[in-house]
Motif scaffolding. Structure first.
Motif, PDB file in Angstrom:
ATOM      1  N   LYS A 237      -0.466   4.645  12.925  1.00 23.59           N
ATOM      2  CA  LYS A 237       0.664   4.488  12.007  1.00 23.59           C
ATOM      3  C   LYS A 237       1.824   5.409  12.380  1.00 23.59           C
TER       4      LYS A 237
ATOM      5  N   MET B  96      -0.042  -7.421   2.342  1.00 25.15           N
ATOM      6  CA  MET B  96      -1.347  -8.020   2.627  1.00 25.15           C
ATOM      7  C   MET B  96      -1.459  -9.460   2.143  1.00 25.15           C
TER       8      MET B  96
ATOM      9  N   GLY C 135       0.808  -1.228   0.000  1.00 27.84           N
ATOM     10  CA  GLY C 135       0.000   0.000   0.000  1.00 27.84           C
ATOM     11  C   GLY C 135       0.830   1.260   0.000  1.00 27.84           C
ATOM     12  N   SER C 136       0.512   2.172   0.920  1.00 25.43           N
ATOM     13  CA  SER C 136       1.116   3.516   0.893  1.00 25.43           C
ATOM     14  C   SER C 136       2.600   3.479   1.287  1.00 25.43           C
ATOM     15  N   GLY C 137       3.019   2.483   2.065  1.00 21.05           N
ATOM     16  CA  GLY C 137       4.446   2.355   2.353  1.00 21.05           C
ATOM     17  C   GLY C 137       5.008   3.363   3.342  1.00 21.05           C
ATOM     18  N   THR C 138       4.189   3.850   4.279  1.00 16.81           N
ATOM     19  CA  THR C 138       4.730   4.806   5.261  1.00 16.81           C
ATOM     20  C   THR C 138       5.684   4.106   6.229  1.00 16.81           C
ATOM     21  N   ASN C 139       5.427   2.818   6.515  1.00 15.85           N
ATOM     22  CA  ASN C 139       6.390   2.076   7.347  1.00 15.85           C
ATOM     23  C   ASN C 139       7.708   1.905   6.591  1.00 15.85           C
TER      24      ASN C 139
ATOM     25  N   THR D 204       4.259  -6.035  11.150  1.00 16.23           N
ATOM     26  CA  THR D 204       3.679  -5.008  12.020  1.00 16.23           C
ATOM     27  C   THR D 204       2.170  -5.137  11.934  1.00 16.23           C
ATOM     28  N   HIS D 205       1.493  -4.772  13.029  1.00 12.87           N
ATOM     29  CA  HIS D 205       0.029  -4.850  13.034  1.00 12.87           C
ATOM     30  C   HIS D 205      -0.510  -3.652  13.801  1.00 12.87           C
ATOM     31  N   PRO D 206      -1.537  -2.969  13.282  1.00 14.49           N
ATOM     32  CA  PRO D 206      -2.044  -1.750  13.939  1.00 14.49           C
ATOM     33  C   PRO D 206      -3.063  -2.031  15.041  1.00 14.49           C
TER      34      PRO D 206
ATOM     35  N   ALA E 189       5.710  -4.953   5.828  1.00 11.28           N
ATOM     36  CA  ALA E 189       5.213  -3.667   6.359  1.00 11.28           C
ATOM     37  C   ALA E 189       3.968  -3.261   5.582  1.00 11.28           C
ATOM     38  N   GLY E 190       2.837  -3.747   6.058  1.00 12.07           N
ATOM     39  CA  GLY E 190       1.602  -3.450   5.339  1.00 12.07           C
ATOM     40  C   GLY E 190       1.467  -4.341   4.125  1.00 12.07           C
TER      41      GLY E 190
ATOM     42  N   GLU F 261       3.424   3.443  14.987  1.00 19.79           N
ATOM     43  CA  GLU F 261       3.874   2.137  14.468  1.00 19.79           C
ATOM     44  C   GLU F 261       5.207   2.249  13.718  1.00 19.79           C
TER      45      GLU F 261
HETATM   46  C1  GRF Z   1       0.008  -0.484   8.615  1.00 17.60           C
HETATM   47  O1  GRF Z   1      -0.741   0.021   9.705  1.00 17.60           O
HETATM   48  C2  GRF Z   1       0.150  -1.977   8.734  1.00 17.60           C
HETATM   49  O2  GRF Z   1       0.341  -2.443  10.052  1.00 17.60           O
HETATM   50  C3  GRF Z   1      -1.202  -2.417   8.240  1.00 17.60           C
HETATM   51  O3  GRF Z   1      -1.506  -1.556   7.151  1.00 17.60           O
HETATM   52  C4  GRF Z   1      -0.759  -0.356   7.317  1.00 17.60           C
HETATM   53  C5  GRF Z   1       0.167  -0.229   6.135  1.00 17.60           C
HETATM   54  O4  GRF Z   1       0.604   1.085   6.098  1.00 17.60           O
HETATM   55  N1  GRF Z   1      -1.170  -3.799   7.800  1.00 17.60           N
HETATM   56  P1  GRF Z   1       1.804   1.514   5.079  1.00 17.60           P
HETATM   57  O5  GRF Z   1       1.552   0.780   3.766  1.00 17.60           O
HETATM   58  O6  GRF Z   1       3.096   1.093   5.731  1.00 17.60           O
HETATM   59  O7  GRF Z   1       1.636   2.991   4.982  1.00 17.60           O
END
Ligand code: GRF
Length: 200
Positions: free
Chosen positions: A168, A89, A9-13, A105-107, A86-87, A171
């Protein structure tokens, strides 16, 4: 330490790990970014940092097992010390889990609210405190050994999006801190046990 980061996804982690690894004293650097789909911001973040990417889409493979093997091979090409989901799925299969230590990681505060809608489920349950978890990935969904957790207060006016954004922001810091410690302190992983500190 060499990190391969997997995103969906967005990859902020991922961005937090890219930013942290700009400091040589962090001890880890992102050597590749993998995804299960194209057209996501996570891949653009890798490109902006000149980090090699790979995309392995499940629908391009005849069976789940062949996808499991393909993604494990792509990860292996980059010789990681640690894989960070990291996100990402998708559940990683045995070829990856048996070859590398994998962090996830899990929110939410596992074991509460596992799965793809942890933030929504916590909000719906009405908890006053939630948070995020960094754990080792195993063959289950969010069931691996917990390495670190941080709490986040739920606000009266929170919706899923506002709460997830606040989670996030916590996180990504927890992930950077945990990865940094694992690499600098030489944590080793043996099945479900994490040996803190270098194996003497
Ligand atoms: C994070 O909160 C992760 O734990 C969850 O989805 C989000 C992904 O965020 N599975 P990002 O892609 O790292 O912005």
């Amino acid at each position: 330490g060499r990190l391969v980061v997997l995103v969906s996804g967005s990859g902020t982690n991922l961005q937090a790990l890219l930013d942290a690894s700009a400091d040589p004293s962090y001890g880890a650097r992102v050597v590749a970014v993998g995804a299960d789909r194209d057209g996501i911001e996570g891949l653009d973040r890798a490109r902006r940092s000149d980090v090699p990417i790979f995309v392995e889409r499940l629908k391009d493979y005849p069976t789940r097992e062949s996808w499991d093997l393909a993604i494990a091979r792509k990860i292996a090409d980059h010789e990681p010390d640690l894989v960070v989901s990291a996100g990402f799925m998708k559940i990683l299969g045995a070829p990856t889990l048996e070859a590398f230590p994998v962090l996830n990681t899990h929110p939410a505060l596992l074991p509460s609210f596992p799965g793809a809608h942890g933030v929504r489920d916590a909000l719906a349950y009405g908890v006053k405190v939630t948070g995020c978890t960094v754990m080792l990935a195993d063959a289950g969904v969010d069931t691996g050994p917990i390495l670190a957790q941080e709490t986040v207060l739920v606000r009266q006016d929170d919706d899923e999006s506002s709460l997830h954004e606040r989670i996030k922001s916590v996180e990504r810091g927890l992930l950077v801190e945990t990865v940094g410690r694992m690499v600098r302190e030489g944590w080793t992983v043996n099945g479900r046990t994490v040996i803190i500190g270098g194996a003497s």
